[in-house]
Design a protein around this motif. Structure first.
Motif, PDB file in Angstrom:
ATOM      1  N   ILE B  65      47.408 -45.440 -25.039  1.00  0.00           N
ATOM      2  CA  ILE B  65      46.736 -45.335 -26.330  1.00  0.00           C
ATOM      3  C   ILE B  65      45.397 -44.607 -26.169  1.00  0.00           C
ATOM      4  N   THR B  66      44.707 -44.927 -25.081  1.00  0.00           N
ATOM      5  CA  THR B  66      43.409 -44.273 -24.861  1.00  0.00           C
ATOM      6  C   THR B  66      43.586 -42.776 -24.701  1.00  0.00           C
ATOM      7  N   GLU B  67      44.567 -42.377 -23.884  1.00  0.00           N
ATOM      8  CA  GLU B  67      44.794 -40.943 -23.683  1.00  0.00           C
ATOM      9  C   GLU B  67      45.136 -40.257 -24.999  1.00  0.00           C
ATOM     10  N   MET B  68      46.078 -40.851 -25.749  1.00  0.00           N
ATOM     11  CA  MET B  68      46.484 -40.236 -27.007  1.00  0.00           C
ATOM     12  C   MET B  68      45.298 -40.120 -27.948  1.00  0.00           C
ATOM     13  N   THR B  69      44.485 -41.177 -27.997  1.00  0.00           N
ATOM     14  CA  THR B  69      43.343 -41.130 -28.908  1.00  0.00           C
ATOM     15  C   THR B  69      42.383 -40.028 -28.509  1.00  0.00           C
ATOM     16  N   HIS B  70      42.101 -39.933 -27.213  1.00  0.00           N
ATOM     17  CA  HIS B  70      41.175 -38.883 -26.780  1.00  0.00           C
ATOM     18  C   HIS B  70      41.719 -37.507 -27.097  1.00  0.00           C
ATOM     19  N   LYS B  71      43.020 -37.314 -26.827  1.00  0.00           N
ATOM     20  CA  LYS B  71      43.611 -36.004 -27.124  1.00  0.00           C
ATOM     21  C   LYS B  71      43.554 -35.717 -28.610  1.00  0.00           C
ATOM     22  N   ALA B  72      43.879 -36.747 -29.421  1.00  0.00           N
ATOM     23  CA  ALA B  72      43.884 -36.526 -30.866  1.00  0.00           C
ATOM     24  C   ALA B  72      42.488 -36.210 -31.377  1.00  0.00           C
ATOM     25  N   MET B  73      41.501 -36.766 -30.713  1.00  0.00           N
ATOM     26  CA  MET B  73      40.131 -36.489 -31.160  1.00  0.00           C
ATOM     27  C   MET B  73      39.734 -35.067 -30.853  1.00  0.00           C
ATOM     28  N   SER B  74      40.356 -34.482 -29.839  1.00  0.00           N
ATOM     29  CA  SER B  74      39.921 -33.151 -29.437  1.00  0.00           C
ATOM     30  C   SER B  74      40.639 -32.051 -30.194  1.00  0.00           C
ATOM     31  N   ILE B  75      41.745 -32.381 -30.910  1.00  0.00           N
ATOM     32  CA  ILE B  75      42.415 -31.328 -31.667  1.00  0.00           C
ATOM     33  C   ILE B  75      42.260 -31.609 -33.153  1.00  0.00           C
ATOM     34  N   GLY B  76      42.602 -30.617 -33.960  1.00  0.00           N
ATOM     35  CA  GLY B  76      42.483 -30.786 -35.401  1.00  0.00           C
ATOM     36  C   GLY B  76      41.033 -31.019 -35.757  1.00  0.00           C
ATOM     37  N   ARG B  77      40.827 -32.037 -36.568  1.00  0.00           N
ATOM     38  CA  ARG B  77      39.456 -32.342 -36.961  1.00  0.00           C
ATOM     39  C   ARG B  77      38.780 -33.090 -35.831  1.00  0.00           C
ATOM     40  N   GLN B  78      37.711 -32.516 -35.276  1.00  0.00           N
ATOM     41  CA  GLN B  78      37.085 -33.081 -34.093  1.00  0.00           C
ATOM     42  C   GLN B  78      36.462 -34.436 -34.383  1.00  0.00           C
ATOM     43  N   GLY B  79      36.636 -35.336 -33.447  1.00  0.00           N
ATOM     44  CA  GLY B  79      35.979 -36.622 -33.567  1.00  0.00           C
ATOM     45  C   GLY B  79      36.718 -37.613 -34.439  1.00  0.00           C
ATOM     46  N   ARG B  80      37.796 -37.169 -35.070  1.00  0.00           N
ATOM     47  CA  ARG B  80      38.566 -38.100 -35.886  1.00  0.00           C
ATOM     48  C   ARG B  80      40.015 -38.090 -35.418  1.00  0.00           C
ATOM     49  N   VAL B  81      40.672 -39.225 -35.646  1.00  0.00           N
ATOM     50  CA  VAL B  81      42.087 -39.314 -35.295  1.00  0.00           C
ATOM     51  C   VAL B  81      42.889 -39.340 -36.583  1.00  0.00           C
ATOM     52  N   GLN B  82      43.763 -38.352 -36.732  1.00  0.00           N
ATOM     53  CA  GLN B  82      44.566 -38.304 -37.939  1.00  0.00           C
ATOM     54  C   GLN B  82      46.039 -38.280 -37.566  1.00  0.00           C
ATOM     55  N   VAL B  83      46.850 -38.624 -38.540  1.00  0.00           N
ATOM     56  CA  VAL B  83      48.277 -38.755 -38.252  1.00  0.00           C
ATOM     57  C   VAL B  83      48.856 -37.418 -37.810  1.00  0.00           C
TER      58      VAL B  83
END
Lengths: 211, 124
Positions: B65-83
């Motif tokens: 979960i940590t890895e996925m969250t970090h990756k998700a934060m770095s793509i798309g809108r930075q700093g946020r996790v979106q579906v």
């Protein structure tokens, strides 16, 4: 135990896209899922019956086009558009048929389970990660709040992840000629194998491409 | 066999205090012990899985979960996790991708059903 009349297993990844059936982990916890699957059961079937009617109504304008196609009078639609329309319509009908077939097969399968198998199947369907804990965990990492859909998606993916690791560990256990319960050595070997397949994300190792 | 029966309970006490002896995470409290046990049974393990295996799995899940969250934060809108970011990250893995699509579709259907149900109640 009305879950018995529901969806095919998630292990059949190929048919994943054609599933229209409720999933137990969506219900909050294990206490209130009994009402929800029944609700969607009626609605799911209703949806399945409604969409063909809706499609029929929407395409009433195109019925003349379709009859024109039957008469091989191709002056009303371009050939590509015609083909696309017929293709998608056939695909949708095929998908619904595949759904109904699969649902029936699952019903037959589950009805012939032994008690132990039923127990295990119930655990498989009902177990889920607590949404609150997952939300807390994600928010502690991001520092900002996350939407509910993100929590739903993340819990679902984590469950699939656990399934992959446990299945691989069971393979390892069987290969080494041992019996469950799984021991840490099986888990670690399973993780090592999945890592080499690339199933386990690891952003700590810097990949050197050219050397 | 007696050792195996003693050790799990010993480790469970440790976990309640906060951290097994060999817990990779050290002091963090065990978040998913109960649910993970049910899950392991559902996926094919014994009805009573070993506590150490459950610990290893919990560490794996938290790292995942940590890895996925970090990756998700770095793509798309930075700093946020979106579906959409999660779906993008998962696109290569067919099982997870199909599962996420199913879950989100099902959630939408449920929301619609609940809304229709509530409106029906409100009307009558």
């Amino acid at each position: 135990m009305d879950n018995a009349c529901e969806s095919p297993t998630d292990k059949g990844g190929e048919t994943g896209e054609s599933n229209e059936t409720p999933a137990a982990p969506l219900g909050s916890g294990t206490t209130s899922t009994d009402g929800i699957p029944e609700e969607t059961d009626g609605d799911g079937d209703g949806d399945l019956k409604e969409t063909p009617v809706e499609e029929g109504e929407l395409k009433s304008q195109d019925i003349s086009d379709l009859t024109a196609i039957e008469r091989e009078d191709s002056s009303l639609l371009t050939p590509a558009a015609k083909k696309l329309k017929i293709d998608t319509k056939e695909k949708k009908e095929k998908k619904q048929k595949v759904d109904e077939d699969e649902i029936q097969k699952m019903q037959i399968l589950v009805s012939s389970f032994s008690e132990e198998q039923l127990n295990r199947y119930e655990m498989y369907r009902r177990s889920a990660f607590p949404k609150a804990a997952i939300k807390r965990l994600i928010q502690s990492i991001t520092g900002t709040s996350v939407s509910q859909n993100v929590v739903i998606a993340m819990s679902g993916i984590s469950k699939v992840f656990v399934g992959e690791v446990v299945e691989e560990a069971l393979d390892v256990c069987e290969k080494w000629g041992e019996t469950p319960p799984l021991q840490p050595k099986h888990m670690r070997e399973a993780v090592r194998r999945l890592k080499s397949k690339g199933q386990i994300p690891n952003s700590k190792h810097k990949k050197i491409i050219f050397f | 066999m007696a050792d195996e029966e003693e050790d799990p309970t010993f480790e469970e006490e440790n976990e309640e205090i906060g951290g097994g002896v060999e817990g990779g995470q050290g002091k963090r409290k065990r978040l998913f012990s109960k649910e993970l046990r049910c899950m392991m049974y559902g996926f094919g393990d014994d009805q009573n899985p070993y506590t150490e295996s459950v610990d290893i799995l919990e560490d794996l899940v938290i790292e995942f979960i940590t890895e996925m969250t970090h990756k998700a934060m770095s793509i798309g809108r930075q700093g946020r996790v979106q579906v959409e970011d999660i779906v993008f990250l998962i696109r290569k893995d067919p099982r997870k991708f199909a599962r996420v699509k199913d879950l989100l579709t099902m959630n939408e259907e449920l929301k619609r059903a609940r809304k229709a149900f509530d409106e029906a109640n409100y009307g009558s």
